[in-house]
Design an enzyme around this catalytic site. Structure first.
Site, PDB file in Angstrom:
ATOM      1  N   ASP A 329     -21.525  -6.835   9.968  1.00  0.00           N
ATOM      2  CA  ASP A 329     -22.286  -5.689  10.844  1.00  0.00           C
ATOM      3  C   ASP A 329     -22.730  -5.107   9.846  1.00  0.00           C
ATOM      4  O   ASP A 329     -24.011  -4.668   9.792  1.00  0.00           O
ATOM      5  CB  ASP A 329     -21.586  -5.351  11.471  1.00  0.00           C
ATOM      6  CG  ASP A 329     -21.372  -5.652  12.707  1.00  0.00           C
ATOM      7  OD1 ASP A 329     -22.125  -7.123  13.263  1.00  0.00           O
ATOM      8  OD2 ASP A 329     -20.875  -5.291  13.609  1.00  0.00           O
ATOM      9  N   TYR A 417     -21.855  -3.854  20.736  1.00  0.00           N
ATOM     10  CA  TYR A 417     -19.990  -3.012  20.032  1.00  0.00           C
ATOM     11  C   TYR A 417     -21.450  -1.600  19.873  1.00  0.00           C
ATOM     12  O   TYR A 417     -21.687  -1.177  18.947  1.00  0.00           O
ATOM     13  CB  TYR A 417     -18.867  -3.799  19.423  1.00  0.00           C
ATOM     14  CG  TYR A 417     -17.810  -3.873  19.622  1.00  0.00           C
ATOM     15  CD1 TYR A 417     -17.350  -2.950  19.713  1.00  0.00           C
ATOM     16  CD2 TYR A 417     -17.827  -5.095  19.281  1.00  0.00           C
ATOM     17  CE1 TYR A 417     -15.697  -3.006  20.897  1.00  0.00           C
ATOM     18  CE2 TYR A 417     -16.312  -5.280  20.540  1.00  0.00           C
ATOM     19  CZ  TYR A 417     -15.718  -4.531  20.572  1.00  0.00           C
ATOM     20  OH  TYR A 417     -14.662  -5.133  21.348  1.00  0.00           O
TER      21      TYR A 417
HETATM   22 CU    CU Z   1     -13.460  -5.084  19.479  1.00  0.00          CU
END
Ligand code: CU
Ligand code: NAG
Ligand code: NAG
Ligand code: NAG
Ligand code: NAG
Length: 684
Positions: A329, A417
């Site tokens: 990420d 997320y």
């Molecule tokens: Cu997770």
């Protein structure tokens, strides 16, 4: 400005802080002298853009800025400036990666001379950070792509309710360097639902060439039911009763205002002074953190620079639509670029101060993230230290010190997320690193509605009708350049070893444990897999000792470790090889910043922390960098649906023989704040 002047006398310090106090009211926006590690300012981004574009006059519209950040000055220059802030600061330079004519250029720009210092084409494997602009452009392509429109129609879905999302493709052993591509997968948002990630449209994958900005491959392999919208809502305004559990309001009251000062990017609080930086890739960067030693009457250096270097999130579904989901990420999407505006009173408490951040968009123009950081003092009812002494006849002694800490927070939302990143400093000298995972799971649409129907490996947990939460990991690797009382540091392993008592005449005991110290000589001595060995790990300065002769140091206090379970020769694990050990130590090298490599997207894992460490350089009594990985193996469960309650982890750096004794012995309890209506009735 407040300088983290590490040798400043206390008298001068008091004078300075008086001056600062009067400046404080407008210091947040006051023009100040640059700290050499200040992130690029809005005007500096604009200047970088102008300078770079000027060198490619005919290609301005084809040139994109993939990364623009501070070109960190050499450490000796920064340290020299810190010990004498009146001296000339190092030149301000920017490090830029552009895409131009299908090539990545590494450009160093000198802002004071307004010139290009170097411009080199990178011809290795891997691609730079993705920009938001190119991802936004890519996700609109399917809407006008005939085969996709046909697939959507065949599924009986409404095209205008389908939204697509970008997925980096990883690397799976291809020898030839492939085009700079992304995959798209799509989600359904009918009936006004906003929880798109839990409503995948399975079976369709599009491949977009980013340099051409067009769809180059298209797959429609199968159909699975789109999970229902029902039960996926999470907006308070749309949820229906019953509500609960009920929580009373609460706040941390500071009648005298916050106890910290911010000047530019330098924060001073209690006994700490440190610099809060920002980078589009790393997010928050904490630098030049020093702590005031009451006994020595001086600031002492602890951390030169610390940040999250990479985040590795491999999913555990090997099938065609999922195998490539092995994200890095920070290097692919950018933690700083993914920072979201924090909501006062919710993301941060009422006493928080907020800071904005700037990065360069694909066109090079500065983009502002409002309230990207918050800084606040935390009193969470914890105890700093205490003792009740009832061993003295007719006397009870009780001494308690409540614990107040300082938190610097940023939230990086990478697609589904949300990663809550906390740096917490304690007056005791500890630095606590906190990570909270929340947001939406990445789920897979299936035909199943009950676990009884499942006879095969589905690579996850059934969370709702037609919804599998796929197994995955989160590994966050921190780069921590500790300078404990100066640069030359060593990595010490104090192994705890069991000793059998042989002299049974003098002791009825059969065993005990003791410590056996081992100083890491080279990088291979400092690769540690926690859990396999009982040991205390510390970064020490063997040139500086306490009065009693112990080496001053900072101990690493890990929390539970999660080791990678992929085989080491699996392609994602080759790229994520920096997670193989929980702890690594490398000699300081300005260009070894990114644990997964400078170019991460589609790279072959040949520029990782693991490859650098393989050189096995000397690390004893050298300027060293400690790397620590927080790992999670995530087996989703029903409570993670439709939005996941925060899952927390972290670790701590804690002084060990750094101070002569408890540094908060003489810290007085903060003034009691009497707030009517706040006291619990049972306590009256
Ligand atoms: Cu997770
Ligand atoms: C530059 O961009 C323009 C318009 O966006 C395009 O027509 C041209 O072909 C591009 N040139 C190169 C060399 O890529
Ligand atoms: C598709 O969405 C459009 C726009 O929201 C709406 O007008 C139309 O009725 C929808 N069609 C179906 C079949 O749901
Ligand atoms: C610093 O790191 C880079 C990248 O790993 C490497 O090429 C270079 O040789 C290193 N320098 C030293 C002095 O080790
Ligand atoms: C505090 O409590 C009293 C009654 O106990 C009430 O009259 C008053 O409004 C309360 N004040 C606040 C600020 O809630």
């Amino acid at each position: 400005m407040i300088s983290p002047n590490w040798t400043m006398s206390s008298k001068l310090k008091i004078m300075l802080s008086m001056v600062l106090l009067s400046l404080y009211t407008f210091s947040l926006v006051s023009s100040h002298q640059h700290h050499p590690l200040d992130p690029l300012t809005r005007s500096e981004f604009t200047l970088v853009r102008t300078i770079v574009q000027k060198s490619y006059p005919s290609l301005i519209h084809n040139l994109t800025f993939q990364y623009v950040g501070l070109d960190e000055p050499n450490k000796p220059r920064v340290l020299a400036w810190l010990s004498n802030p009146a001296s000339k600061p190092p030149p301000r330079r920017a490090f830029v990666i552009t895409r131009l004519s299908k090539k990545s250029h590494e450009i160093v720009v000198d802002l004071s001379t307004r010139s290009i210092v170097s411009d080199v084409v990178y011809d290795g494997n891997g691609y730079p950070l993705l920009t938001i602009a190119e991802q936004s452009a890519a996700i609109t392509l399917p809407q006008t792509y005939e085969p996709f429109i046909e697939s959507v129609k065949k599924r009986g879905l409404n095209l205008s309710d389908v939204v697509c999302s970008t997925f980096t493709v990883g690397w799976f052993g291809e020898v030839k360097i492939s085009a700079r591509v992304l995959k798209l997968q799509c989600f359904y948002t009918d009936h006004g639902t906003v929880n798109l990630y839990v409503r995948p449209v399975e079976g369709i994958t599009l491949v977009v060439d980013l340099d051409e900005m067009k769809i180059v491959e298209y797959y429609d392999r199968f159909r699975a039911p789109v999970p229902k919208a029902e039960g996926t809502e999470y907006r308070a305004s749309k949820l229906k009763p019953p509500f609960g559990p009920h929580l009373n309001g609460a706040a941390f009251l500071q009648p005298d205002g916050p106890g910290f000062k911010i000047d530019g990017h330098t924060v001073s609080w209690a006994n700490w002074v440190f610099h809060v930086g920002y980078d589009v890739r790393a997010g928050p960067i904490i630098s030049t953190a020093s702590i005031y030693d009451l006994e020595k009457q001086t600031y002492r250096r602890v951390l030169y620079r610390g940040f999250i270097s990479e985040l590795f999130v491999p999913y555990m579904d090997p099938t065609e639509e999922w195998y490539y989901k092995t994200f890095l990420d920070c290097g692919e999407y950018g933690f700083g670029q993914s920072a979201v505006s924090l909501e006062p009173f919710a993301d941060c408490p009422s006493n928080a101060v907020f800071l904005d951040a700037y990065y360069a968009g694909a066109d090079g123009l500065p983009v502002k993230i409002h309230n990207a950081f918050c800084i606040f003092e935390r009193y969470a009812g914890n105890i700093m230290w205490r003792h009740t002494e009832s061993g003295i006849p007719n006397e009870v002694i009780r001494e308690v010190r409540p614990e107040v800490t300082l938190v610097v927070r940023m939230v990086a939302t990478v697609g589904n997320y949300d990663n809550i990143l906390d740096w917490e400093l304690k007056p005791s000298g500890s630095i606590k690193f906190g990570v909270g995972l929340t947001g939406m799971l990445e789920v897979k649409g299936v035909t199943y509605t009950h676990t009884d129907q499942i006879k095969e490996d589905v690579y996850g947990t059934l969370l709702a009708d037609n919804t599998i939460g796929v197994y995955h990991d989160h590994f966050l690797t921190y780069h921590l350049d500790l300078d404990v009382d100066g640069e030359p540091n060593s990595f010490l392993k104090k192994k705890l070893e069991k000793i059998q008592v042989t002299d049974r005449h003098n002791s009825p005991r059969k065993s005990y444990w003791t410590t056996v110290s081992e100083t890491a000589k080279t990088e291979s001595d400092a690769r540690v897999q926690l859990g396999l060995m009982q040991s205390e790990l510390a970064v020490v300065n063997t040139n500086k000792k306490t009065k009693l002769g112990n080496n001053v140091g900072y101990r690493l206090i890990p929390w539970s470790a999660a080791h990678p379970l992929l085989s080491y020769d699996d392609y994602p694990q080759i790229r994520g090889a920096f997670t193989k050990n929980d702890v690594w130590v490398t000699p300081y090298n300005k260009s070894e910043k990114w644990a997964g490599g400078l170019y991460v997207d589609q790279n072959h894992g040949d520029d990782t922390l693991a490859t650098w460490s393989h050189r096995n350089r000397d690390i004893e009594n050298k300027d060293i960098v400690l790397w620590y990985t927080i790992g999670f193996h995530h087996v989703p469960c029903q409570e993670d649906f439709p939005v996941m309650p925060t899952l927390s982890a972290g670790f701590e750096l804690r002084p060990t023989n750094f101070f002569e004794s408890n540094p908060v012995l003489k810290t007085k309890a903060p003034k009691h704040v009497d707030w009517s209506n706040c006291t619990a009735t049972t306590q009256q």
